[in-house]
Design a protein around this motif. Structure first.
Motif, PDB file in Angstrom:
ATOM      1  N   VAL A 187       0.836  -1.203   0.000  1.00 25.85           N
ATOM      2  CA  VAL A 187       0.000   0.000   0.000  1.00 25.85           C
ATOM      3  C   VAL A 187       0.868   1.249   0.000  1.00 25.85           C
ATOM      4  O   VAL A 187       0.577   2.237  -0.709  1.00 25.85           O
ATOM      5  CB  VAL A 187      -0.948  -0.006   1.218  1.00 25.85           C
ATOM      6  CG1 VAL A 187      -1.713   1.308   1.309  1.00 25.85           C
ATOM      7  CG2 VAL A 187      -1.917  -1.182   1.133  1.00 25.85           C
ATOM      8  N   LEU A 188       1.941   1.226   0.784  1.00 28.31           N
ATOM      9  CA  LEU A 188       2.845   2.377   0.834  1.00 28.31           C
ATOM     10  C   LEU A 188       3.514   2.623  -0.523  1.00 28.31           C
ATOM     11  O   LEU A 188       3.659   3.776  -0.954  1.00 28.31           O
ATOM     12  CB  LEU A 188       3.907   2.165   1.911  1.00 28.31           C
ATOM     13  CG  LEU A 188       3.416   2.213   3.364  1.00 28.31           C
ATOM     14  CD1 LEU A 188       4.563   1.906   4.318  1.00 28.31           C
ATOM     15  CD2 LEU A 188       2.813   3.588   3.678  1.00 28.31           C
ATOM     16  N   GLY A 194       4.102   5.976  -5.180  1.00 27.55           N
ATOM     17  CA  GLY A 194       4.049   6.096  -6.634  1.00 27.55           C
ATOM     18  C   GLY A 194       3.052   7.135  -7.085  1.00 27.55           C
ATOM     19  O   GLY A 194       3.316   7.925  -8.012  1.00 27.55           O
ATOM     20  N   ALA A 195       1.874   7.172  -6.434  1.00 27.78           N
ATOM     21  CA  ALA A 195       0.862   8.171  -6.785  1.00 27.78           C
ATOM     22  C   ALA A 195       1.355   9.577  -6.490  1.00 27.78           C
ATOM     23  O   ALA A 195       1.043  10.527  -7.222  1.00 27.78           O
ATOM     24  CB  ALA A 195      -0.420   7.889  -6.009  1.00 27.78           C
ATOM     25  N   GLY A 196       2.147   9.713  -5.413  1.00 27.94           N
ATOM     26  CA  GLY A 196       2.681  11.031  -5.078  1.00 27.94           C
ATOM     27  C   GLY A 196       3.737  11.499  -6.055  1.00 27.94           C
ATOM     28  O   GLY A 196       3.888  12.700  -6.303  1.00 27.94           O
ATOM     29  N   GLY A 235       5.775   7.130 -11.657  1.00 30.38           N
ATOM     30  CA  GLY A 235       5.956   6.489 -10.359  1.00 30.38           C
ATOM     31  C   GLY A 235       4.811   5.551 -10.023  1.00 30.38           C
ATOM     32  O   GLY A 235       5.015   4.462  -9.478  1.00 30.38           O
ATOM     33  N   LEU A 236       3.588   5.978 -10.364  1.00 31.48           N
ATOM     34  CA  LEU A 236       2.421   5.144 -10.090  1.00 31.48           C
ATOM     35  C   LEU A 236       2.465   3.858 -10.902  1.00 31.48           C
ATOM     36  O   LEU A 236       2.128   2.783 -10.394  1.00 31.48           O
ATOM     37  CB  LEU A 236       1.145   5.917 -10.398  1.00 31.48           C
ATOM     38  CG  LEU A 236      -0.170   5.176 -10.125  1.00 31.48           C
ATOM     39  CD1 LEU A 236      -0.258   4.774  -8.651  1.00 31.48           C
ATOM     40  CD2 LEU A 236      -1.363   6.047 -10.511  1.00 31.48           C
ATOM     41  N   VAL A 237       2.895   3.962 -12.162  1.00 26.89           N
ATOM     42  CA  VAL A 237       2.970   2.772 -13.008  1.00 26.89           C
ATOM     43  C   VAL A 237       3.988   1.785 -12.454  1.00 26.89           C
ATOM     44  O   VAL A 237       3.711   0.581 -12.316  1.00 26.89           O
ATOM     45  CB  VAL A 237       3.334   3.161 -14.454  1.00 26.89           C
ATOM     46  CG1 VAL A 237       3.645   1.921 -15.276  1.00 26.89           C
ATOM     47  CG2 VAL A 237       2.182   3.942 -15.099  1.00 26.89           C
ATOM     48  N   ALA A 273       2.731  -1.005  -9.751  1.00 29.12           N
ATOM     49  CA  ALA A 273       2.784  -2.403 -10.191  1.00 29.12           C
ATOM     50  C   ALA A 273       3.490  -3.275  -9.154  1.00 29.12           C
ATOM     51  O   ALA A 273       3.041  -4.385  -8.842  1.00 29.12           O
ATOM     52  CB  ALA A 273       3.502  -2.499 -11.533  1.00 29.12           C
ATOM     53  N   VAL A 274       4.595  -2.739  -8.606  1.00 26.65           N
ATOM     54  CA  VAL A 274       5.317  -3.490  -7.568  1.00 26.65           C
ATOM     55  C   VAL A 274       4.445  -3.648  -6.325  1.00 26.65           C
ATOM     56  O   VAL A 274       4.396  -4.720  -5.708  1.00 26.65           O
ATOM     57  CB  VAL A 274       6.639  -2.786  -7.211  1.00 26.65           C
ATOM     58  CG1 VAL A 274       7.325  -3.501  -6.047  1.00 26.65           C
ATOM     59  CG2 VAL A 274       7.561  -2.745  -8.419  1.00 26.65           C
ATOM     60  N   GLY A 275       3.745  -2.582  -5.968  1.00 28.72           N
ATOM     61  CA  GLY A 275       2.883  -2.625  -4.790  1.00 28.72           C
ATOM     62  C   GLY A 275       1.751  -3.624  -4.940  1.00 28.72           C
ATOM     63  O   GLY A 275       1.447  -4.385  -4.016  1.00 28.72           O
ATOM     64  N   VAL A 276       1.116  -3.647  -6.100  1.00 32.58           N
ATOM     65  CA  VAL A 276       0.036  -4.600  -6.344  1.00 32.58           C
ATOM     66  C   VAL A 276       0.566  -6.030  -6.307  1.00 32.58           C
ATOM     67  O   VAL A 276      -0.054  -6.928  -5.727  1.00 32.58           O
ATOM     68  CB  VAL A 276      -0.641  -4.312  -7.698  1.00 32.58           C
ATOM     69  CG1 VAL A 276      -1.590  -5.446  -8.093  1.00 32.58           C
ATOM     70  CG2 VAL A 276      -1.407  -2.996  -7.636  1.00 32.58           C
ATOM     71  N   ALA A 277       1.722  -6.247  -6.922  1.00 34.78           N
ATOM     72  CA  ALA A 277       2.333  -7.575  -6.903  1.00 34.78           C
ATOM     73  C   ALA A 277       2.636  -8.009  -5.466  1.00 34.78           C
ATOM     74  O   ALA A 277       2.431  -9.173  -5.096  1.00 34.78           O
ATOM     75  CB  ALA A 277       3.605  -7.589  -7.743  1.00 34.78           C
ATOM     76  N   TRP A 278       3.119  -7.074  -4.654  1.00 31.25           N
ATOM     77  CA  TRP A 278       3.428  -7.379  -3.256  1.00 31.25           C
ATOM     78  C   TRP A 278       2.151  -7.775  -2.503  1.00 31.25           C
ATOM     79  O   TRP A 278       2.149  -8.736  -1.727  1.00 31.25           O
ATOM     80  CB  TRP A 278       4.068  -6.166  -2.592  1.00 31.25           C
ATOM     81  CG  TRP A 278       4.390  -6.373  -1.137  1.00 31.25           C
ATOM     82  CD1 TRP A 278       3.542  -6.247  -0.076  1.00 31.25           C
ATOM     83  CD2 TRP A 278       5.653  -6.782  -0.584  1.00 31.25           C
ATOM     84  NE1 TRP A 278       4.168  -6.534   1.095  1.00 31.25           N
ATOM     85  CE2 TRP A 278       5.475  -6.864   0.818  1.00 31.25           C
ATOM     86  CE3 TRP A 278       6.904  -7.050  -1.128  1.00 31.25           C
ATOM     87  CZ2 TRP A 278       6.507  -7.225   1.675  1.00 31.25           C
ATOM     88  CZ3 TRP A 278       7.934  -7.420  -0.276  1.00 31.25           C
ATOM     89  CH2 TRP A 278       7.732  -7.501   1.105  1.00 31.25           C
ATOM     90  N   ILE A 279       1.075  -7.016  -2.730  1.00 29.22           N
ATOM     91  CA  ILE A 279      -0.189  -7.300  -2.038  1.00 29.22           C
ATOM     92  C   ILE A 279      -0.729  -8.670  -2.438  1.00 29.22           C
ATOM     93  O   ILE A 279      -1.189  -9.451  -1.598  1.00 29.22           O
ATOM     94  CB  ILE A 279      -1.220  -6.197  -2.342  1.00 29.22           C
ATOM     95  CG1 ILE A 279      -0.782  -4.885  -1.680  1.00 29.22           C
ATOM     96  CG2 ILE A 279      -2.610  -6.601  -1.866  1.00 29.22           C
ATOM     97  CD1 ILE A 279      -1.613  -3.687  -2.075  1.00 29.22           C
TER      98      ILE A 279
END
Length: 290
Positions: A206-207, A212-214, A219-221, A225-231
């Motif tokens: 989530v962080l 990435g959004a910030g 950065g969001l892409v 992508a890394v964050g979603v994969a981690w979740i």
């Protein structure tokens, strides 16, 4: 042990089992993929044949409601089947035997005559609770959530019983209820503890998405992508840990001891409330020693 220490110890022991047999992680993945396929197929059929007013999409033909019921049943069967395979594989590993995805699926296949009726029961309970929640507003939501929590606790060991004892649904439900009375503390703390572990595990993902959004689109892409994969990976691991612990708890409740990586964990001491350790037991202390 404190509740946190107990929960952490459960996660560590379950993780040790998963590390020794990584094939166990495949079952949550297969369950998720199969569930997505079911949703896609049923959703497509409803879109094609089930909607009266395609302009607004706010009314279903009778066939649409039938398809929704079919979706509930299919999803329940998918989740029941792959959880049964996970339990079968975890049981083999805890007993010191080699386990493979194929072997675990073969065991689950041999229990299909037990798993299908249980899937019908769980789907029915889910639909009834959802209907209560939608029909009676906030009161219905509270009632449905409380009943759902109680149902999940009491039926936590049903699938290990179906797989490992080959009982019918009625007998398995009664036995799960009896075993829950003996191990209510282990059940509640184990489930809530693994839930906490799962919550903590997804925080880095989530962080990463938030950072990435910030940063901006690039950065969001990348970080997103890394964050979603981690979740997703965290969800898979925690789901596998839960299935492993479910199997270990079954052995403790049914046999009084747990093989494999849990063999040197004193379940009686680990789950006994601290205030009871200083006294002479009492009502709750005696229940975990039956």
């Amino acid at each position: 042990m404190t509740r946190f220490q107990t929960s952490w110890e459960i996660a560590k022991r379950s993780w040790a089992v998963l590390k020794s047999d990584k094939s166990l992680a495949w079952f949550p993945v297969l369950s998720a993929v199969a569930s997505l396929i079911v949703v896609a197929i049923i959703g497509g059929l409803i879109a094609v044949a089930g909607i009266d007013n395609k302009a607004t999409g706010d009314s279903l033909q009778p066939i649409g409601w039938v398809l929704i019921v079919v979706a509930y049943l299919a999803l329940a069967m998918v989740q029941t089947y792959f959880l049964a395979a996970l339990v079968a594989g975890a049981d083999q590993r805890l007993r010191g035997n080699d386990s493979t995805v194929r072997l675990a699926l073969d065991i689950a296949n041999s229990r299909l005559h037990r798993l299908l009726p249980w899937a019908v029961v769980t789907a029915t309970v889910t639909m009834v609770l959802q209907a209560i929640e939608e029909r009676f507003g906030i009161v219905g939501t509270i009632v449905a959530r409380l009943v759902g929590l109680a149902w999940n606790l009491v039926t936590f060991l049903v699938i290990p019983i179906l797989v490992l004892e080959d009982l019918g649904v009625g007998d398995a439900l009664k036995r799960s209820k009896d075993l829950f009375k003996k191990t209510w503390g282990e059940n509640v703390i184990g489930q809530s503890g693994l839930g906490l572990v799962g919550f903590l595990a997804v925080i880095p993902g989530v962080l990463l998405i938030a950072i990435g959004a910030g940063i901006g689109t690039a950065g969001l892409v990348v970080l997103g992508a890394v964050g979603v994969a981690w979740i997703i990976a965290s969800a898979v691991v925690v789901s596998a840990l839960s299935g492993i612990y479910r199997t270990a708890l079954y052995h403790f409740a049914a046999n009084g001891q747990v093989p494999g990586e849990f063999s040197d964990l004193d379940f009686h001491d680990a789950f006994r409330p601290r205030r009871l350790q200083r006294g002479n037991g009492g009502m709750f202390g005696s229940s975990s020693n039956n």
